[in-house]
Design an enzyme around this catalytic site. Structure first.
Site, PDB file in Angstrom:
ATOM      1  N   HIS A 129       0.837  -1.205   0.000  1.00  0.00           N
ATOM      2  CA  HIS A 129       0.000   0.000   0.000  1.00  0.00           C
ATOM      3  C   HIS A 129       0.872   1.256   0.000  1.00  0.00           C
ATOM      4  O   HIS A 129       0.630   2.198  -0.763  1.00  0.00           O
ATOM      5  CB  HIS A 129      -0.906  -0.038   1.236  1.00  0.00           C
ATOM      6  N   GLU A 130       1.908   1.273   0.839  1.00  0.00           N
ATOM      7  CA  GLU A 130       2.776   2.451   0.922  1.00  0.00           C
ATOM      8  C   GLU A 130       3.616   2.615  -0.344  1.00  0.00           C
ATOM      9  O   GLU A 130       3.829   3.730  -0.818  1.00  0.00           O
ATOM     10  CB  GLU A 130       3.675   2.365   2.158  1.00  0.00           C
ATOM     11  N   HIS A 133       1.498   4.328  -2.904  1.00  0.00           N
ATOM     12  CA  HIS A 133       1.396   5.779  -2.730  1.00  0.00           C
ATOM     13  C   HIS A 133       2.542   6.489  -3.444  1.00  0.00           C
ATOM     14  O   HIS A 133       2.345   7.525  -4.085  1.00  0.00           O
ATOM     15  CB  HIS A 133       1.449   6.135  -1.237  1.00  0.00           C
ATOM     16  N   GLU A 191      -6.184   6.514  -1.025  1.00  0.00           N
ATOM     17  CA  GLU A 191      -6.116   5.345  -0.152  1.00  0.00           C
ATOM     18  C   GLU A 191      -6.689   4.109  -0.838  1.00  0.00           C
ATOM     19  O   GLU A 191      -6.115   3.018  -0.771  1.00  0.00           O
ATOM     20  CB  GLU A 191      -6.855   5.620   1.160  1.00  0.00           C
TER      21      GLU A 191
END
Length: 268
Positions: A129-130, A133, A191
């Protein structure tokens, strides 16, 4: 009070702002990016350096190796453009259940997160997920959006006549509307996009994508903010789980193929 006298000028200025820096995210979503990536990368690197000076890093060698192994496995499946970057992943010794990403290929994980991410695949869901980003340039997009909306409101204020209490009240209301109607939804979009990109990354790296759902169930059980989703920068846990489950079949097929070839991830 009518604010239409200079509407053509305001519309033209807004159009100029919005036409600068349009691009597409890895999912094909149109995004607004107005600043050079090099500038955001430098800002991210400086912020990360400051954090490392102010927050202690974990001295648990085993935990640090586990986190690095998961990160390395995910980075290894990225396109060359991103795989060859100088990624830095740091485990901070802090009880908060959180992680973050900064432009410049910087990722921070707090040790408190490891109480909720209970296995390598759940940790991979967070790290993926990071990573998403960073790759999707969400930091640049958010700064660009905030800058553009602030400039548009400021320009509108200057072109809308004499100062008055009514005018001030109107623009204060517009500011709230921008925050709720533009800035926060953009953050929730980021997100959700990072969740789905991270799901793809973890499956391709040989981590069980089903554990992404388990992670968010753990998060919900651990307790979270009661802020309504409308007023939050993050989707609700239920929304995230639903989106992950909707996108699960294709990613599970990727993972099952790797299992059949005995290429699943083995970090701990």
């Amino acid at each position: 009070m009518k604010l239409t006298t200079h509407s053509k000028k305001i519309t033209l200025a807004a159009a100029i702002i919005l036409l600068v820096g349009c691009s597409a995210s890895p999912t094909g979503r149109t995004q607004f990016v107005a600043l050079p990536d090099s500038q955001l990368d430098q800002m991210g690197e400086e912020s990360f350096t400051t954090m490392k000076q102010e927050i202690p890093t974990s001295n648990d060698t085993q935990l640090r190796q586990q986190v690095q192994c998961v990160a390395d496995a995910l980075i290894a499946i990225l396109p060359d453009k991103y795989r060859t970057q100088d990624w830095e992943v740091v485990l901070f010794d802090d009880k908060q259940v959180n992680a973050f990403a900064l432009p410049g290929y910087k990722i921070g994980i707090y040790t408190g997160l490891l109480s909720v991410a209970k296995n390598q695949s759940q940790l991979a869901a967070v790290v993926g997920h990071e990573i998403a980003h960073v790759i999707a340039r969400h930091g640049n997009e958010r700064v660009s959006t905030q800058m553009a909306t602030s400039q548009a409101l400021a320009l509108g204020y200057q072109l809308s006549g004499e100062d008055s209490a009514q005018k001030t009240a109107i623009f204060q209301a517009l500011g709230i509307g921008v925050q709720v109607g533009i800035i926060l939804p953009f953050s929730r979009t980021h997100e959700s996009e990072a969740d789905l990109l991270g799901l793809e990354y973890m499956a391709k790296a040989g981590f069980d994508p089903r554990e992404s759902v388990a992670l968010w169930r753990n998060m919900a059980a651990a307790g979270s903010s009661k802020t309504p989703e409308l007023l939050s920068t993050h989707p609700s846990h239920d929304t995230r789980i639903e989106d992950l489950q909707t996108n699960m079949p294709a990613n599970l097929a990727i993972y099952d193929t790797l299992i059949s070839r005995q290429k699943q991830a083995k970090c701990y």
